[in-house]
Design an enzyme around this catalytic site. Structure first.
Site, mmCIF file in Angstrom:
data_model
loop_
_atom_site.group_PDB
_atom_site.id
_atom_site.type_symbol
_atom_site.label_atom_id
_atom_site.label_comp_id
_atom_site.label_asym_id
_atom_site.label_seq_id
_atom_site.Cartn_x
_atom_site.Cartn_y
_atom_site.Cartn_z
ATOM 1 N N ARG A 83 0.858 -1.183 0.000
ATOM 2 C CA ARG A 83 0.000 0.000 0.000
ATOM 3 C C ARG A 83 0.898 1.238 0.000
ATOM 4 N NH1 ARG A 83 -2.348 -3.352 4.114
ATOM 5 N NH2 ARG A 83 -4.470 -4.050 3.589
ATOM 6 N N LYS A 138 -2.669 -2.017 7.677
ATOM 7 C CA LYS A 138 -3.855 -1.442 8.318
ATOM 8 C C LYS A 138 -4.074 -2.077 9.684
ATOM 9 C CE LYS A 138 -6.521 0.069 4.303
ATOM 10 N NZ LYS A 138 -7.811 -0.047 3.586
ATOM 11 N N HIS A 153 -1.784 2.494 -6.098
ATOM 12 C CA HIS A 153 -2.684 1.365 -5.882
ATOM 13 C C HIS A 153 -2.867 0.538 -7.158
ATOM 14 C CE1 HIS A 153 -4.609 0.046 -2.266
ATOM 15 N NE2 HIS A 153 -5.680 -0.344 -2.920
ATOM 16 N N ARG A 160 -0.409 -2.162 -6.955
ATOM 17 C CA ARG A 160 -0.842 -3.192 -5.999
ATOM 18 C C ARG A 160 -1.900 -4.100 -6.637
ATOM 19 N NH1 ARG A 160 -1.549 -4.483 -0.369
ATOM 20 N NH2 ARG A 160 -3.735 -4.610 0.283
ATOM 21 N N HIS A 200 -4.850 -8.607 3.670
ATOM 22 C CA HIS A 200 -6.294 -8.469 3.827
ATOM 23 C C HIS A 200 -6.762 -9.289 5.032
ATOM 24 C CE1 HIS A 200 -7.061 -7.384 -0.674
ATOM 25 N NE2 HIS A 200 -6.701 -6.337 0.038
ATOM 26 N N TYR A 205 -10.339 -10.057 -6.844
ATOM 27 C CA TYR A 205 -9.351 -10.383 -7.860
ATOM 28 C C TYR A 205 -9.692 -11.668 -8.606
ATOM 29 C CZ TYR A 205 -6.745 -6.624 -5.794
ATOM 30 O OH TYR A 205 -6.375 -5.379 -5.334
#
Length: 310
Positions: free
Chosen positions: A145, A169, A238, A241, A264, A273
């Protein structure tokens, strides 16, 4: 009401250590809500129930705000109400009873492999471009990220290291591999970094001022590189990514591995995806499968069109 908002944001800053970008988004969302409350003389939290929150969401939606943006605003409001409930300022969390309108799911755009190769194989012409190529290679190699990239220090990625530890995150750490091309580009950058970096600056990537490069600086650098060497596609952090994830899934089919590499928390986030991968498979099918072709006028195994094969 303002004091309660500031107290909650302070808690997020010091205890949960959310990124400045997320905090700024939450502040903006709650400012919007407090402004709406003021226009309706709602001057205290006990005066606000799920009906009022639903009316606020409806107003925002009529003004053109997407379902995704409204979901984020409701998430901020739910978090604030949990803080108020724990503090004894309200009895329950009315924001939990309100759902944002659904938006059509937009698939993330990704570069194809050839586009990526054209973008990354070009040689840099300056110290800044040596830095920019190292950033591009690392973003694509490791699926980072933007916030993870700019937070990297020299000590996080020793010279020649084939993996890097990043803080994602929710302050969750993960270790991701660094490919050979990225290692080479980073080695080139290390050799010239001292021409820009201020003495004692720990950041891996620095700007013209010698200090840590920020979000805007990275975005501008990648856009500048792409305009010079790409095919006209707008390139942002992004996008690399997304390209990392879709190319890896196309090759491996291992959704769990891609989830771990992306950091994630929920597999459902990664599953977008699989749609990208299906699009790739559909294109291959349409171009390669005999029964998918249109307009030939000849059936498989039928050289004369009469339905009888040899």
């Amino acid at each position: 009401m303002r004091e309660a908002v500031e107290a909650w944001l302070a808690t997020l800053t010091h205890e949960r250590k959310l990124s400045p970008h997320t905090l700024a988004a939450y502040r903006h969302d709650l400012d919007e809500f407090l402004g709406w409350c003021a226009t309706r003389a709602l001057s205290g939290w006990p005066m606000i129930g799920h009906a009022e929150i639903r009316a606020w969401v409806a107003t925002q939606h009529r003004q053109g705000l997407s379902g995704r943006s409204l979901q984020r605003r409701l998430a901020a409001l739910r978090g604030l109400y949990e803080h108020l409930r724990r503090a004894g300022l309200v009895a329950d969390n009315p924001a939990k009873l309100v759902q944002a309108p659904k938006s059509p799911k937009k698939l993330p755009r990704a570069l194809d492999v050839d586009q990526t190769a054209r973008l990354l194989d070009a040689a840099p012409d300056s110290t800044l471009e040596t830095r920019d190529r190292a950033m591009l290679e690392l973003l694509y190699s490791s699926g980072l990220r933007l916030a993870e990239l700019i937070a990297l220090d020299l000590a996080d990625l020793p010279a020649g290291a084939d993996e890097v530890r990043v803080l994602g995150k929710g302050s969750k750490e993960r270790i991701v591999p660094v490919g050979a091309q990225a290692r080479a580009a980073l080695g080139d950058w290390r050799q010239v970094r001292g021409q820009l970096a201020a003495p004692g600056e720990p950041a891996l990537f620095v700007g013209r001022d010698g200090q840590r490069l920020g979000r805007t600086g990275v975005a501008r650098a990648l856009s500048r590189w792409a305009r010079k060497r790409g095919d006209g596609t707008h390139v942002h952090p992004h996008l690399l990514r997304h390209s990392f994830a879709s190319h890896l899934l196309e090759s491996s089919g291992d959704l769990r591995a891609v989830q771990e590499l992306l950091g994630h928390a929920d597999l459902a986030t990664t599953q977008v995806y699989t749609h990208l991968d299906y699009q790739h498979l559909a294109r291959v099918y349409d171009s390669a499968h005999p029964r998918a072709r249109r307009g030939t006028g000849v059936k498989d195994g039928d050289s004369n069109g009469n339905g009888e094969g040899d």
